[in-house]
Design an enzyme around this catalytic site. Structure first.
Site, PDB file in Angstrom:
ATOM      1  N   LYS A   1       0.854  -1.198   0.000  1.00  0.00           N
ATOM      2  CA  LYS A   1       0.000   0.000   0.000  1.00  0.00           C
ATOM      3  C   LYS A   1       0.881   1.236   0.000  1.00  0.00           C
ATOM      4  O   LYS A   1       2.066   1.218   0.364  1.00  0.00           O
ATOM      5  CB  LYS A   1      -0.935   0.010   1.208  1.00  0.00           C
ATOM      6  CG  LYS A   1      -0.268   0.028   2.587  1.00  0.00           C
ATOM      7  CD  LYS A   1       0.210   1.383   3.062  1.00  0.00           C
ATOM      8  CE  LYS A   1       0.860   1.322   4.445  1.00  0.00           C
ATOM      9  NZ  LYS A   1       1.563   2.576   4.822  1.00  0.00           N
TER      10      LYS A   1
ATOM     11  N   GLY B   1      10.683  -1.850   6.115  1.00  0.00           N
ATOM     12  CA  GLY B   1      11.086  -0.570   6.677  1.00  0.00           C
ATOM     13  C   GLY B   1      10.942   0.598   5.727  1.00  0.00           C
ATOM     14  O   GLY B   1      11.622   1.604   5.874  1.00  0.00           O
ATOM     15  N   ALA B   2      10.025   0.465   4.752  1.00  0.00           N
ATOM     16  CA  ALA B   2       9.853   1.522   3.760  1.00  0.00           C
ATOM     17  C   ALA B   2       8.481   2.175   3.822  1.00  0.00           C
ATOM     18  O   ALA B   2       8.176   3.060   3.031  1.00  0.00           O
ATOM     19  CB  ALA B   2      10.090   0.961   2.354  1.00  0.00           C
TER      20      ALA B   2
ATOM     21  N   LEU C   1       5.529   0.593   3.296  1.00  0.00           N
ATOM     22  CA  LEU C   1       4.667   0.030   2.253  1.00  0.00           C
ATOM     23  C   LEU C   1       3.718  -1.054   2.766  1.00  0.00           C
ATOM     24  O   LEU C   1       2.957  -1.627   1.993  1.00  0.00           O
ATOM     25  CB  LEU C   1       5.536  -0.531   1.122  1.00  0.00           C
ATOM     26  CG  LEU C   1       6.374   0.527   0.387  1.00  0.00           C
ATOM     27  CD1 LEU C   1       7.409  -0.138  -0.517  1.00  0.00           C
ATOM     28  CD2 LEU C   1       5.482   1.453  -0.427  1.00  0.00           C
TER      29      LEU C   1
ATOM     30  N   ASP D   1      -2.490  -1.366  10.309  1.00  0.00           N
ATOM     31  CA  ASP D   1      -2.735  -1.392   8.865  1.00  0.00           C
ATOM     32  C   ASP D   1      -3.426  -2.672   8.396  1.00  0.00           C
ATOM     33  O   ASP D   1      -3.935  -2.719   7.276  1.00  0.00           O
ATOM     34  CB  ASP D   1      -1.415  -1.278   8.090  1.00  0.00           C
ATOM     35  CG  ASP D   1      -0.763   0.080   8.225  1.00  0.00           C
ATOM     36  OD1 ASP D   1      -1.422   1.007   8.730  1.00  0.00           O
ATOM     37  OD2 ASP D   1       0.399   0.224   7.827  1.00  0.00           O
TER      38      ASP D   1
END
Length: 318
Positions: free
Chosen positions: A15, A99-100, A102, A139
């Site tokens: 996402k 760790g981005a 997403l 999330d």
């Protein structure tokens, strides 16, 4: 596949956050959020199998290995909640960078919640799945539905939003990992008691403009984490400026970072912009809720009842 063993291969989509506002700390210790989630085509792959047995057994393999893997936690909680008896095997192949910002781990967990009940013949209604999902992470509930959605509270209360036409995204993923916990802590120190109402009003205005068809601009797309993350990692601010200068309809960091996303109306333009970043970027597309759920029905087709039920219902229901 033996007569008793049931298998499925599914994809857990990433996402991006098209808006992310943080309005302060809640009494329960979490932060009050307003965000717009959007699924994209970048995805991890999960292979799941279930074999009925007298005792429960769970085996999870991951490439690469992940400490405190949400896939294992999701499967264990589902086995306990649905009182499953059988051997469950899951193999995860990661393609979504960790760790981005997403949502890869959250999407992997939601994929287990969608697929495993179907293979095992369990019947868990949507409210129970949402409860399990919220326990696993803020999330995770969003990934039970996909598409574009409004997230409020700590992000786990999710409502569908109107979806625009097909759009392409350039994801720039620098070699930087941002600690979500540290980003929240630093952002929390900058908020005052008067900020919450202003932030929520600003978010409402932006969302109404987008829903009514106003053209979004790179400057209008907001992520409150940028204020603190860009100070530590100024290269991310430069990436955002470069995407905006390349004509992105919106450009912003996703989640608490470190990935930065730019939206484009055509694949051709997105590919042109991707090449500017020389291996640090990839092109992906926004996945609507209808397409997301259609893909899931296709991945589970041999194991589900015909029809448009959501979540998909198992043909092995006990």
């Amino acid at each position: 596949m033996t007569a008793e063993e049931r298998k499925a291969r599914v994809r857990a989509l990433a996402k991006v956050n098209l808006e992310l506002r943080v309005a302060g700390r809640r009494p329960d210790g979490y932060h009050e959020l307003r965000t717009v989630y959007q699924t994209i085509s970048l995805a991890d792959t999960l292979e799941l199998s279930y074999r009925p047995a007298r005792l429960s057994r769970l085996v999870v393999e991951s490439e690469p290995a992940i400490e405190d893997n949400l896939v294992e936690r999701a499967a264990a909680q589902l086995i306990e909640r649905a009182r499953l008896r059988g051997e469950v095997r899951i193999r995860l192949r990661k393609h979504i960078p960790m760790g981005a910002g997403l949502g890869g781990g959250s999407s992997d967990a939601a994929a287990v919640l969608l697929a495993l009940p179907v293979l095992a013949g369990a019947c868990l209604p949507a409210p129970e799945l949402l409860e399990l999902a919220a326990q696993l992470g803020s999330d995770v509930p969003f990934f039970l539905w996909g598409g574009r959605a409004l997230g409020i509270g700590r992000g786990s209360e999710v409502y569908p939003l109107p979806e625009g036409g097909a759009r392409w995204a350039v994801l720039v993923i620098p070699p930087v990992r941002v600690s979500t916990r540290e980003a929240y802590a630093e952002l929390g120190r900058t908020l005052t008691g008067r900020d919450g109402e202003r932030i929520i009003n600003s978010f409402q205005s932006s969302l109404w403009s987008q829903t009514l068809g106003a053209e979004q601009t790179p400057q209008a797309a907001s992520n409150d984490f940028e204020a603190v993350v860009f100070r530590r990692h100024p290269e991310l601010a430069r990436i955002k400026r470069d995407l905006a200068a390349s004509g992105a309809g919106a450009a912003l960091m996703t989640g608490s970072g470190s990935a930065v996303v730019g939206l484009f109306s055509t694949r051709r333009r997105a590919e042109q912009v991707r090449r500017v970043f020389r291996g640090r970027a990839l092109v992906t597309f926004l996945v609507s809720r209808a397409r997301y759920q259609s893909w899931w029905r296709r991945w589970l087709a041999r194991h589900i009842l015909a029809g448009r039920q959501w979540p998909p219902q198992s043909r092995y229901r006990r």
